[in-house]
Design a protein around this motif. Structure first.
Motif, PDB file in Angstrom:
ATOM      1  N   SER A 113       0.815  -1.217   0.000  1.00  0.00           N
ATOM      2  CA  SER A 113       0.000   0.000   0.000  1.00  0.00           C
ATOM      3  C   SER A 113       0.845   1.262   0.000  1.00  0.00           C
ATOM      4  CB  SER A 113      -0.930   0.002   1.217  1.00  0.00           C
ATOM      5  OG  SER A 113      -0.176  -0.065   2.427  1.00  0.00           O
ATOM      6  N   MET A 117       0.548   5.176  -2.223  1.00  0.00           N
ATOM      7  CA  MET A 117       0.161   6.353  -1.442  1.00  0.00           C
ATOM      8  C   MET A 117       0.437   7.655  -2.187  1.00  0.00           C
ATOM      9  SD  MET A 117      -1.302   5.678   1.423  1.00  0.00           S
ATOM     10  CE  MET A 117      -1.658   4.180   2.351  1.00  0.00           C
ATOM     11  N   LEU A 120      -1.923   8.159  -5.173  1.00  0.00           N
ATOM     12  CA  LEU A 120      -3.244   8.503  -4.659  1.00  0.00           C
ATOM     13  C   LEU A 120      -3.292   9.944  -4.170  1.00  0.00           C
ATOM     14  CD1 LEU A 120      -4.434   5.353  -2.662  1.00  0.00           C
ATOM     15  CD2 LEU A 120      -5.500   6.360  -4.687  1.00  0.00           C
ATOM     16  N   PHE A 121      -2.248  10.355  -3.483  1.00  0.00           N
ATOM     17  CA  PHE A 121      -2.220  11.736  -2.993  1.00  0.00           C
ATOM     18  C   PHE A 121      -2.199  12.738  -4.146  1.00  0.00           C
ATOM     19  CE2 PHE A 121       0.145  15.553  -1.777  1.00  0.00           C
ATOM     20  CZ  PHE A 121      -0.624  15.989  -0.697  1.00  0.00           C
ATOM     21  N   TYR A 140     -10.957   3.931  -0.605  1.00  0.00           N
ATOM     22  CA  TYR A 140     -11.274   2.639  -0.001  1.00  0.00           C
ATOM     23  C   TYR A 140     -12.766   2.378   0.163  1.00  0.00           C
ATOM     24  CZ  TYR A 140      -6.363   3.208   1.177  1.00  0.00           C
ATOM     25  OH  TYR A 140      -5.011   3.423   1.097  1.00  0.00           O
ATOM     26  N   SER A 203      -6.362   2.539  10.765  1.00  0.00           N
ATOM     27  CA  SER A 203      -5.717   3.202   9.631  1.00  0.00           C
ATOM     28  C   SER A 203      -4.926   4.419  10.092  1.00  0.00           C
ATOM     29  CB  SER A 203      -6.775   3.621   8.606  1.00  0.00           C
ATOM     30  OG  SER A 203      -6.181   4.275   7.513  1.00  0.00           O
ATOM     31  N   TRP A 206      -2.580   6.646   5.462  1.00  0.00           N
ATOM     32  CA  TRP A 206      -3.357   7.448   4.522  1.00  0.00           C
ATOM     33  C   TRP A 206      -3.982   8.674   5.194  1.00  0.00           C
ATOM     34  CZ3 TRP A 206      -3.590   8.927  -0.141  1.00  0.00           C
ATOM     35  CH2 TRP A 206      -4.733   9.527  -0.664  1.00  0.00           C
ATOM     36  N   VAL A 210      -3.196  12.540   3.797  1.00  0.00           N
ATOM     37  CA  VAL A 210      -4.211  13.291   3.060  1.00  0.00           C
ATOM     38  C   VAL A 210      -4.933  14.332   3.915  1.00  0.00           C
ATOM     39  CG1 VAL A 210      -6.258  11.850   3.454  1.00  0.00           C
ATOM     40  CG2 VAL A 210      -5.913  12.940   1.218  1.00  0.00           C
TER      41      VAL A 210
END
Length: 269
Positions: A113, A117, A120-121, A140, A203, A206, A210
């Motif tokens: 993952s 990251m 995705l960011f 997610y 979590s 992430w 973010v």
């Protein structure tokens, strides 16, 4: 007898190594600052104090706990809905490239993952979703490869005659899924819900990347911010860790059979 004794010794050592960090969290959470500096970490402070728990709950941390609850609830609901639809398509519907598409999607579980990251960011930044609830939930909420694999494996074990009989009666795919298959999928749905709750509550990476504002900060990130550049209030940090740990401990105690069942569903069937 000797082999059995050695086995129990190994298991006892493994259990101790696994539980010792949690013991330190509990002991440190109930120590004062003076007791922390004058006693060994594994020695309880006498008399124990609840001042650290009171301090933790008197600030903004209840708001962070509420944020974590909201995030966990939304992600769990999204996983159950979208994962079920995707798993039904891969398990029951026939279309060209189904198997190839499924295994390509499942193969993404092999990618760590942390690798995804940064991309995705960057996507969230281009969409102007950084430090928003949408950016926190979007990657997610629509399902995960593990969840789809879990539900697909369970759906494939259900007899196909149920669907055929429903089609003869004029039922469509949505009716078959909602009214016939979903009631039979309660064990798998319960397993998926428990796993999603645990992973969402814990979590950290992430949400740390973010989000940066108070309105979207979750409990794991809030606890990490207690470590400052000058010094760290370990008593307060361990009190926060204990409060964050308690809900998951309750979930595990009462729902451990679903966690074990997830291994059986994906490994044996």
């Amino acid at each position: 007898m000797t082999k059995r004794l050695l086995l129990h010794v190994v298991l006892a050592v493994g259990a101790f190594v696994s539980l010792f960090p949690y013991l330190l969290v509990v002991l440190t959470a109930f120590k004062s600052q003076g007791q922390l500096n004058t006693t060994a970490p594994w020695v309880p402070g006498l008399p124990p104090t609840t001042a650290n728990l009171t301090r933790f709950l008197s600030g903004d941390f209840p708001r962070y706990i509420l944020n974590t609850l909201v995030m966990t609830a939304v992600l769990t609901a999204g996983q159950l809905v979208f994962t079920t639809f995707a798993a039904y398509a891969f398990a029951r519907l026939r279309f060209r490239g189904r198997e190839v598409l499924f295994w390509l999607y499942v193969a993404t579980m092999m990618v760590p993952s942390a690798v995804t990251m940064i991309p995705l960011f960057l996507i969230m930044r281009e969409l102007d979703l950084v430090n928003t609830w949408y950016g926190l939930l979007a990657p997610y909420v629509l399902g995960t490869p593990y969840g789809i694999f879990l539900m697909r494996q369970f759906l494939r074990t259900l007899p196909s005659g149920l669907e055929e009989a429903a089609r003869i009666d004029g039922a469509g795919p949505l009716t078959i899924l909602v009214r016939i298959l979903l009631p039979l999928c309660r064990p798998a749905l319960g397993t998926l819900a428990i796993i999603t709750v645990i992973s969402s509550w814990n979590s950290f990476l992430w949400p740390l990347i973010v989000t940066s504002g108070e309105g979207t900060r979750v409990i794991t990130v809030a606890i990490a911010t207690l470590k400052g550049g000058i010094g760290t209030d370990y008593n307060l940090m361990m009190a926060g860790g204990l409060i964050a740990l308690l809900p998951m401990l309750v979930v595990f105690v009462f729902c451990q059979k679903y966690i074990v069942r997830s291994v059986a569903l994906t490994g044996l069937k």
